[in-house]
Design a protein around this motif. Sequence first.
Motif, PDB file in Angstrom:
ATOM      1  N   PRO A  24       0.838  -1.200   0.000  1.00  0.00           N
ATOM      2  CA  PRO A  24       0.000   0.000   0.000  1.00  0.00           C
ATOM      3  C   PRO A  24       0.880   1.260   0.000  1.00  0.00           C
ATOM      4  O   PRO A  24       1.987   1.249   0.535  1.00  0.00           O
ATOM      5  N   VAL A  25       0.379   2.298  -0.619  1.00  0.00           N
ATOM      6  CA  VAL A  25       1.144   3.542  -0.711  1.00  0.00           C
ATOM      7  C   VAL A  25       0.410   4.617   0.070  1.00  0.00           C
ATOM      8  O   VAL A  25      -0.810   4.746  -0.025  1.00  0.00           O
ATOM      9  N   SER A  26       1.146   5.376   0.886  1.00  0.00           N
ATOM     10  CA  SER A  26       0.480   6.380   1.714  1.00  0.00           C
ATOM     11  C   SER A  26       0.135   7.618   0.889  1.00  0.00           C
ATOM     12  O   SER A  26       0.727   7.892  -0.149  1.00  0.00           O
ATOM     13  N   GLY A  84      -5.725  16.592  -1.940  1.00  0.00           N
ATOM     14  CA  GLY A  84      -6.953  16.494  -1.165  1.00  0.00           C
ATOM     15  C   GLY A  84      -7.536  17.828  -0.756  1.00  0.00           C
ATOM     16  O   GLY A  84      -8.620  17.907  -0.203  1.00  0.00           O
ATOM     17  N   ASP A 104     -10.312  19.414  -4.233  1.00  0.00           N
ATOM     18  CA  ASP A 104     -11.072  18.409  -4.982  1.00  0.00           C
ATOM     19  C   ASP A 104     -11.874  19.016  -6.122  1.00  0.00           C
ATOM     20  O   ASP A 104     -12.038  18.403  -7.174  1.00  0.00           O
ATOM     21  N   ALA A 127       2.976   3.244   6.002  1.00  0.00           N
ATOM     22  CA  ALA A 127       1.818   3.837   6.664  1.00  0.00           C
ATOM     23  C   ALA A 127       0.554   3.159   6.149  1.00  0.00           C
ATOM     24  O   ALA A 127       0.393   2.994   4.958  1.00  0.00           O
ATOM     25  N   VAL A 167      -2.709   2.491   4.583  1.00  0.00           N
ATOM     26  CA  VAL A 167      -3.370   3.365   3.635  1.00  0.00           C
ATOM     27  C   VAL A 167      -4.827   3.684   3.961  1.00  0.00           C
ATOM     28  O   VAL A 167      -5.251   4.804   3.812  1.00  0.00           O
ATOM     29  N   ALA A 216      -5.175   6.724   6.344  1.00  0.00           N
ATOM     30  CA  ALA A 216      -4.685   8.038   5.944  1.00  0.00           C
ATOM     31  C   ALA A 216      -5.713   8.903   5.211  1.00  0.00           C
ATOM     32  O   ALA A 216      -5.931  10.042   5.599  1.00  0.00           O
ATOM     33  N   THR A 231      -8.709  13.476   4.305  1.00  0.00           N
ATOM     34  CA  THR A 231      -7.989  14.317   3.359  1.00  0.00           C
ATOM     35  C   THR A 231      -8.644  14.339   1.995  1.00  0.00           C
ATOM     36  O   THR A 231      -8.386  15.236   1.223  1.00  0.00           O
ATOM     37  N   ASN A 232      -9.482  13.399   1.697  1.00  0.00           N
ATOM     38  CA  ASN A 232      -9.972  13.317   0.319  1.00  0.00           C
ATOM     39  C   ASN A 232     -11.454  12.961   0.329  1.00  0.00           C
ATOM     40  O   ASN A 232     -11.828  11.825   0.497  1.00  0.00           O
ATOM     41  N   LYS A 267     -11.913   7.755  -3.298  1.00  0.00           N
ATOM     42  CA  LYS A 267     -11.548   7.445  -1.926  1.00  0.00           C
ATOM     43  C   LYS A 267     -12.611   7.991  -0.985  1.00  0.00           C
ATOM     44  O   LYS A 267     -12.716   9.191  -0.795  1.00  0.00           O
TER      45      LYS A 267
END
Lengths: 377, 86
Positions: A204-206, A245, A248, B45, B47, B50, B54-55, B60
């Motif tokens: 997973p990518v943060s 973020g 948007d 981290a 996912v 997070a 933020t989104n 998401k």
Amino acid sequence: MDGLATLWASTGIANFHWQQLIMIAVGFGLLYLAISKKFEPLLLLPIGFGAILTNIPVAGFSAEGGLLYYVYHVGIDTGIFPLLIFMGVGAMTDFGALIANPKMLLLGAAAQTGIFATLFGAILLNFVPGFDFTLADASAIAIIGGADGPTAIFLASRLAPDLLGAIAVAAYSYMALVPIIQPPIMKALTSEADRKIVMEQLRPVSAKEKMIFPLMVLGITILFLPEATPLVGMFCLGNLMRECGAVDRLSKTAQNELINIVTIFLGLAVGSKLSADKFLTVETLGILALGAVAFGIGTACGVLMAKLMSKMTGGKINPLIGAAGVSAVPMAARVVNKVGLESNPHNFLLMHAMGPNVAGVLGSAVAAGILLALVGG
Amino acid sequence: MENNIGAVLLEAANLLVVGMGVVFVFLGILIFLMKLMSKIVGGDAPVPAAPVNTNRGGRKVSSASQDHKVKAAISAAIHQYRQDNK
């Protein structure tokens, strides 16, 4: 009687040249491909219609003062439309798969061989009578191998505006033909066992990594290849809007309304370049042929590079994903997935192929920057 | 003329080598920087935690409503499948 003659002289029938009729037929052909065959319809439809409009006698769409003349001048002469599209593409691109596995960038780089090899091929064509490509022309044609519409249009508008129509049509047609062109090459270069390789799941990518990535790309482009910053910069702007973020609304606009509006005008403007005197030449045939070659070489080099990487990692990489290195997002990745499934119905390569796929977008933008820097100067 | 093409060919070959070299070096540097970044920022981290606040847009969505959406999608798919296979 005089009035009647004048009226006759102003009809389309009286003013048609046969070349214009052929080009209008080409326009209808593009409409057919777009509507019935669903070949990149978002672009080929406005391009086809633009081709029809620009070849209407008397109306003068593309003459100075005509609608298409201004659209072309404002959007493509200045390079603005392809760059806006690139921003939208940036806003639509998820680099997660690439950040999780940075090595995939090598595949995106290898597939750019198609571009530079085609450049060589275009110059070789000069030995055939009837062809006279300069180095700038050849570079603009070669970028078709990058399989990236906006990049091809941007570079052509800088280096060879006369060939732009044919280059854009070739680029988008071949992008639509990816599912037909790529699989035979992919199968020829890999063994059944290769194609069955299952790759391990990506980490997973943060969100933070995704946010820093575009800034990092921009940073090294500024340092090493400022000629590519128009393309890469707009791309990174779109991607940052997507990933940060905070904006948007802007991100959504860039990837929907804005890109749609620009696409309509970009298509029309490209279509306006499909006038008989520019398109009905042997050079167009040459460009179409070279485009296919560029695509083939790019795919082959991507696959071969992936094969090499597979050997070096002890068979952890499925060589098929190399084919996705020629951008054409996301079509190329889907093709990889499909070919992979044919060999092993439980092996989903889509996410793994997205890595080289988005790497290919960066790679072709970098290649375009190099060509601009070395040839454009 | 032939000679001329020869010169341009040489230039094209030169471009082939330089171009591919630069592409590889450029993306190679990028690979290095990406690995460095992942180390510093901490690629491990989790996912799902997070992006919650933020989104809000795009695909998401917070994990709770995502569950609902997934459930809804699955039941819709089952429904559709049963309809089609009567």
